[in-house]
Design a protein around this motif. Sequence first.
Motif, PDB file in Angstrom:
ATOM      1  N   UNK A   1       0.753  -1.128   0.120  1.00  0.00           N
ATOM      2  CA  UNK A   1       0.099   0.028   0.052  1.00  0.00           C
ATOM      3  C   UNK A   1       0.985   1.154   0.039  1.00  0.00           C
ATOM      4  N   UNK A   2       2.162   1.187   0.306  1.00  0.00           N
ATOM      5  CA  UNK A   2       2.934   2.352   0.359  1.00  0.00           C
ATOM      6  C   UNK A   2       4.217   2.156  -0.563  1.00  0.00           C
ATOM      7  N   UNK A   3       4.874   1.243  -0.735  1.00  0.00           N
ATOM      8  CA  UNK A   3       5.980   1.286  -1.834  1.00  0.00           C
ATOM      9  C   UNK A   3       5.910  -0.253  -2.216  1.00  0.00           C
ATOM     10  N   UNK A   4       6.819  -0.153  -3.372  1.00  0.00           N
ATOM     11  CA  UNK A   4       7.111  -1.588  -4.081  1.00  0.00           C
ATOM     12  C   UNK A   4       8.683  -1.624  -4.239  1.00  0.00           C
ATOM     13  N   UNK A   5       9.289  -0.950  -3.309  1.00  0.00           N
ATOM     14  CA  UNK A   5      10.690  -0.872  -3.095  1.00  0.00           C
ATOM     15  C   UNK A   5      10.928  -1.901  -1.968  1.00  0.00           C
ATOM     16  N   UNK A   6      10.878  -3.053  -2.126  1.00  0.00           N
ATOM     17  CA  UNK A   6      11.189  -4.124  -1.111  1.00  0.00           C
ATOM     18  C   UNK A   6      12.344  -4.869  -1.534  1.00  0.00           C
ATOM     19  N   UNK A   7      13.217  -5.175  -0.776  1.00  0.00           N
ATOM     20  CA  UNK A   7      14.739  -5.807  -1.154  1.00  0.00           C
ATOM     21  C   UNK A   7      14.815  -6.700   0.048  1.00  0.00           C
ATOM     22  N   UNK A   8      15.451  -7.955  -0.398  1.00  0.00           N
ATOM     23  CA  UNK A   8      15.602  -9.190   0.621  1.00  0.00           C
ATOM     24  C   UNK A   8      17.145  -9.647   0.258  1.00  0.00           C
ATOM     25  N   UNK A   9      17.808  -9.934   1.393  1.00  0.00           N
ATOM     26  CA  UNK A   9      19.186 -10.303   1.358  1.00  0.00           C
ATOM     27  C   UNK A   9      19.367 -11.730   0.637  1.00  0.00           C
ATOM     28  N   UNK A  10      18.733 -12.724   1.229  1.00  0.00           N
ATOM     29  CA  UNK A  10      19.184 -14.240   0.728  1.00  0.00           C
ATOM     30  C   UNK A  10      17.925 -14.916   0.099  1.00  0.00           C
ATOM     31  N   UNK A  11      18.120 -15.832  -0.647  1.00  0.00           N
ATOM     32  CA  UNK A  11      17.147 -16.646  -1.229  1.00  0.00           C
ATOM     33  C   UNK A  11      17.317 -18.073  -0.890  1.00  0.00           C
ATOM     34  N   UNK A  12      16.334 -18.691  -0.464  1.00  0.00           N
ATOM     35  CA  UNK A  12      16.443 -20.314  -0.402  1.00  0.00           C
ATOM     36  C   UNK A  12      16.495 -21.075  -1.748  1.00  0.00           C
ATOM     37  N   UNK A  13      17.364 -21.831  -1.906  1.00  0.00           N
ATOM     38  CA  UNK A  13      17.306 -22.935  -3.099  1.00  0.00           C
ATOM     39  C   UNK A  13      16.793 -24.207  -2.562  1.00  0.00           C
ATOM     40  N   UNK A  14      15.621 -24.519  -3.020  1.00  0.00           N
ATOM     41  CA  UNK A  14      14.618 -25.494  -2.441  1.00  0.00           C
ATOM     42  C   UNK A  14      15.139 -26.970  -2.962  1.00  0.00           C
ATOM     43  N   UNK A  15      15.509 -28.080  -2.161  1.00  0.00           N
ATOM     44  CA  UNK A  15      15.779 -29.407  -2.807  1.00  0.00           C
ATOM     45  C   UNK A  15      14.372 -30.249  -2.606  1.00  0.00           C
ATOM     46  N   UNK A  16      13.976 -30.146  -1.351  1.00  0.00           N
ATOM     47  CA  UNK A  16      12.682 -30.952  -0.706  1.00  0.00           C
ATOM     48  C   UNK A  16      12.096 -30.045   0.271  1.00  0.00           C
ATOM     49  N   UNK A  17      10.968 -29.242  -0.299  1.00  0.00           N
ATOM     50  CA  UNK A  17      10.591 -28.122   0.803  1.00  0.00           C
ATOM     51  C   UNK A  17       9.913 -28.924   1.989  1.00  0.00           C
ATOM     52  N   UNK A  18       9.079 -30.049   1.611  1.00  0.00           N
ATOM     53  CA  UNK A  18       8.172 -30.483   2.961  1.00  0.00           C
ATOM     54  C   UNK A  18       9.250 -31.079   3.642  1.00  0.00           C
ATOM     55  N   UNK A  19      10.404 -31.642   3.565  1.00  0.00           N
ATOM     56  CA  UNK A  19      11.339 -32.345   4.448  1.00  0.00           C
ATOM     57  C   UNK A  19      12.400 -31.193   4.803  1.00  0.00           C
ATOM     58  N   UNK A  20      12.072 -30.094   4.453  1.00  0.00           N
ATOM     59  CA  UNK A  20      13.203 -28.912   4.710  1.00  0.00           C
ATOM     60  C   UNK A  20      14.674 -28.876   4.428  1.00  0.00           C
ATOM     61  N   UNK A  21      14.845 -29.615   2.986  1.00  0.00           N
ATOM     62  CA  UNK A  21      15.981 -29.870   2.696  1.00  0.00           C
ATOM     63  C   UNK A  21      16.262 -28.316   1.611  1.00  0.00           C
ATOM     64  N   UNK A  22      17.283 -27.682   1.940  1.00  0.00           N
ATOM     65  CA  UNK A  22      17.451 -26.494   0.993  1.00  0.00           C
ATOM     66  C   UNK A  22      18.848 -25.851   1.304  1.00  0.00           C
ATOM     67  N   UNK A  23      19.463 -25.251   0.235  1.00  0.00           N
ATOM     68  CA  UNK A  23      20.537 -24.388   0.374  1.00  0.00           C
ATOM     69  C   UNK A  23      20.316 -22.921   0.421  1.00  0.00           C
ATOM     70  N   UNK A  24      21.169 -22.155  -0.075  1.00  0.00           N
ATOM     71  CA  UNK A  24      20.906 -20.660   0.010  1.00  0.00           C
ATOM     72  C   UNK A  24      21.749 -20.042  -1.238  1.00  0.00           C
ATOM     73  N   UNK A  25      21.202 -18.993  -1.715  1.00  0.00           N
ATOM     74  CA  UNK A  25      22.085 -17.993  -2.558  1.00  0.00           C
ATOM     75  C   UNK A  25      21.827 -16.870  -2.364  1.00  0.00           C
ATOM     76  N   UNK A  26      22.236 -15.596  -2.827  1.00  0.00           N
ATOM     77  CA  UNK A  26      21.882 -14.447  -2.656  1.00  0.00           C
ATOM     78  C   UNK A  26      20.864 -13.907  -3.523  1.00  0.00           C
TER      79      UNK A  26
END
Length: 443
Positions: free
Chosen positions: A374-399
Amino acid sequence: MAKRKSKKSKNGKLIIVVAIILVIIIAAMAILYYVKPEIYDAIFELIHTDSPYDNADGGDSDAGSENDNGNSGSADSDSGNTDSSSDVTEGNAEDIVNADLSIHFLELGNKYAGDSVLIKCGDIEVLIDAGSRQGSATTIKSYVDQYCTDGVLEYVIATHSDQDHIAGFYGNSGSGTRTGILYQYEIETLIMYDNSISTSNIAANFESAVASLAESGTAVYTASQCYEEKDGAQRQYYIDEEQNISINILYNYYYYNVDTSDNNNHSVVMLLTQQTESGNLNYLFTGDLEEDGESRMVDYYADSSNSQSEYDVLPEVVLYKAGHHGSKTSSTAKLLAVIKPQNVAVCCCCGSPEYTTNNDNTFPTQTMITNVSKYTENVYVTTLAVIEDFENEKYDYTSMNGNIVFYYSLAEGEETASLKLWCSNDTTKLKDTDWFAANRKWE
């Protein structure tokens, strides 16, 4: 003829009276502007009817209609945030070190949500939190050392006792010493939470390290001591010689009351205020403050008699660190309606199943995005999950955006300094990422 002259005389006198009244009003407003700016701002706000998306230059606005993303135009400049625009100027890494002020949202070297924010102003450094794990200490130090060249952190703020905010302060042991930030730098002033319900070893070790620092000469205060200016603590600390830039500890109900169900509400809340020629720029950091804490803070500052100074306020902000990593229980509509953020930084591993496998509630949540949109579209996030198996919480990360840096400087070709953005990976807005397209919607 005599009657006509009488009318002209009366009209002339009326014009003179009106002119005198106008001069008095203008003079009074000018005096208020310099002597009582808070009253001037209140009067200005009453007569100013611009939309929350007015252009900063005062020109025409499309605020009456939304664009395809649910936003229109730029956020307004009420409450002193006068250097606003729909898109923050893109900067470059080379200019950051010499900027008047820079605010760095760090990646933490792992796949877990956590906060660590570096604020640099000249030779002064402020570090807010050091998450997300003990091993993050070396990542944080490697980054901070690029900007802190004297080995001194003038101010450290530990918002609350969860490990994703303090683990890096203690760090790991190695080569006869600890890697933690509290051991690697000279700390001049440390401001910490008043209350904690944590029973973890990490919290206990952190508090033991803080006690050792106090014995060695570090000034250690709680947030309530700062807010009440007790025992040598201050509510406001200037971080530049000209006293234009200050860190201000704001009120939180949970400085004085223990939340037995949610440690996040004990967070230290800090407002960074920068005085510029065109008005104040405000930057808000609320730690992991949750809905109840946010609500109580908004209610407290809604009563102007509670404010202890012109900086003890909850103003509109040019930058907001999303509360609790973009959770659904922070960054509430009630808070955002007051602060109207123009830019938002989210410290998290985007889409990670660390806390839930309900996709809508992974950070940053759909609820938080809907509130912010409602106020801005300027939203930024540091890190991104690289999902291997979402339900079993297996994942790595990248920027995702990587290290996010907002800085204020005068660039070549600019007539006045402005806020700029540089990210170590890229400056793509959250809503324009592939992850967003697959997992969220702009409402």
